[in-house]
Each structure stands twice: as C-alpha cells, then as structure tokens.
Enzyme design. Sequence first.
Site, mmCIF file in Angstrom:
data_model
loop_
_atom_site.group_PDB
_atom_site.id
_atom_site.type_symbol
_atom_site.label_atom_id
_atom_site.label_comp_id
_atom_site.label_asym_id
_atom_site.label_seq_id
_atom_site.Cartn_x
_atom_site.Cartn_y
_atom_site.Cartn_z
ATOM 1 N N HIS A 101 51.893 -6.602 4.383
ATOM 2 C CA HIS A 101 52.514 -7.330 5.500
ATOM 3 C C HIS A 101 54.001 -7.054 5.543
ATOM 4 C CE1 HIS A 101 52.493 -9.969 1.941
ATOM 5 N NE2 HIS A 101 53.675 -10.404 2.355
ATOM 6 N N HIS A 103 57.540 -8.746 6.724
ATOM 7 C CA HIS A 103 58.240 -9.953 7.159
ATOM 8 C C HIS A 103 59.253 -9.543 8.226
ATOM 9 C CE1 HIS A 103 57.205 -12.624 3.658
ATOM 10 N NE2 HIS A 103 57.007 -11.453 3.080
HETATM 11 P P1 5GP Z 1 54.949 -12.184 0.122
HETATM 12 O O1 5GP Z 1 55.700 -12.975 -0.892
HETATM 13 O O2 5GP Z 1 53.559 -11.844 -0.356
HETATM 14 O O3 5GP Z 1 55.708 -11.002 0.650
HETATM 15 O O4 5GP Z 1 54.825 -13.136 1.384
HETATM 16 C C1 5GP Z 1 53.704 -13.919 1.652
HETATM 17 C C2 5GP Z 1 54.089 -14.833 2.789
HETATM 18 O O5 5GP Z 1 52.910 -15.360 3.344
HETATM 19 C C3 5GP Z 1 54.949 -16.022 2.353
HETATM 20 O O6 5GP Z 1 56.195 -15.981 3.049
HETATM 21 C C4 5GP Z 1 54.106 -17.233 2.713
HETATM 22 O O7 5GP Z 1 54.877 -18.290 3.262
HETATM 23 C C5 5GP Z 1 53.123 -16.681 3.726
HETATM 24 N N1 5GP Z 1 51.832 -17.324 3.703
HETATM 25 C C6 5GP Z 1 51.068 -17.546 2.607
HETATM 26 N N2 5GP Z 1 49.910 -18.138 2.960
HETATM 27 C C7 5GP Z 1 49.956 -18.289 4.307
HETATM 28 C C8 5GP Z 1 49.036 -18.844 5.258
HETATM 29 O O8 5GP Z 1 47.954 -19.329 4.926
HETATM 30 N N3 5GP Z 1 49.401 -18.816 6.568
HETATM 31 C C9 5GP Z 1 50.601 -18.278 6.961
HETATM 32 N N4 5GP Z 1 50.854 -18.320 8.280
HETATM 33 N N5 5GP Z 1 51.489 -17.750 6.099
HETATM 34 C C10 5GP Z 1 51.164 -17.755 4.786
#
Ligand code: 5GP
Length: 140
Positions: A101, A103
């Site tokens: 993903h 951001h």
């Molecule tokens: P990472 O740290 O893996 O780059 O980012 C994961 C992101 O996914 C985090 O910013 C977190 O807030 C978001 N996230 C985790 N679970 C969910 C969810 O169930 N729904 C949504 N909309 N965002 C999520």
Amino acid sequence: MGDPSCIFCRIAAGDIPAAKVLDTAEATAFLDIGPLAPGHTLLIPRQHYESILDVSPAILAAVAAELPRLARAIINATGAEGLNVLLNTGASAGQVVPHLHWHLIPRRAGDHLGFRWNAGRYAEGESDAVRSAIVAALNA
Ligand code: 5GP
Ligand code: ZN
C-alpha cells in the site's frame, strides 16, 4: 481471489467496510483508519502482494498510475499544500499490514508531521562499494 486473513484484501473485496474513494480493475483506495492528517489515504492493488518486493511490474504500474489524480484530488479536497507518498516495506521500515500500500498524506506548512531524516555521510570509497553491490545485484 485475495487472502481471507488479509484485512486489505477483505476491504478490496468489500467484505469489511472502508471509506473508499477510488475503485478500478486493479486498484482501490480508501481513507486510513488512523490518519496522520485528514484525507490520509491508502492506495492498494486489489490483488494480494505482500510488498513492493513481490509485486509484478505490470500490476505496480497499473496501481501507481492512479497516484497523480488521487494526489491532486486529495490536495484539492483537503486544501493541503503538499503531500507525502510513502510506501513502507518490511517491519523494520514500519510496514504493519502485509498487503502492498501507498500512503498519501496531506501536508501543510507548520503541521509538525516531520519524519526523522538523519542524513549520514559515506566514508571514503564506501559509496563506490555500495553502488557496485547494487549494480551487481541488479544484474544477477
Ligand atoms: P503500514 O504501517 O503497514 O504502512 O500502514 C498500515 C496502515 O493501515 C496504518 O496507517 C493503519 O492506520 C491502516 N489500517 C490498518 N487497519 C486498517 C483498517 O482496517 N481500515 C483502514 N481504513 N485502515 C487500516
Ligand atoms: Zn491482501
């Protein structure tokens, strides 16, 4: 298709709710549930790839193709002045959800959302060795 144990696969499939802003054949985007700023959005491939290390170039290109218009829409809608596009790969880099993903984080002057950017310096000859190692790995 999709990994039933993966939260983002389930969001892409519509099995669990998310505030979606974009849906294409290859990509979906939705608001991050824990925003660093209002409008913080996640752009993902609909198919499950754990990270940029295992995605196919064609899928990556199709998903990344949505970045310009999504970025413009987020800036226009939130009144942000700029945007960080961030792709975490691996736990040490802050990846928590193992589904690729991006951001998209709206930014404005004085928002105090700074990243630590502790720039270093190469020792004499070190950058040559690092460059050679990367070129060798690319050609392996
Ligand atoms: P990472 O740290 O893996 O780059 O980012 C994961 C992101 O996914 C985090 O910013 C977190 O807030 C978001 N996230 C985790 N679970 C969910 C969810 O169930 N729904 C949504 N909309 N965002 C999520
Ligand atoms: Zn997934």
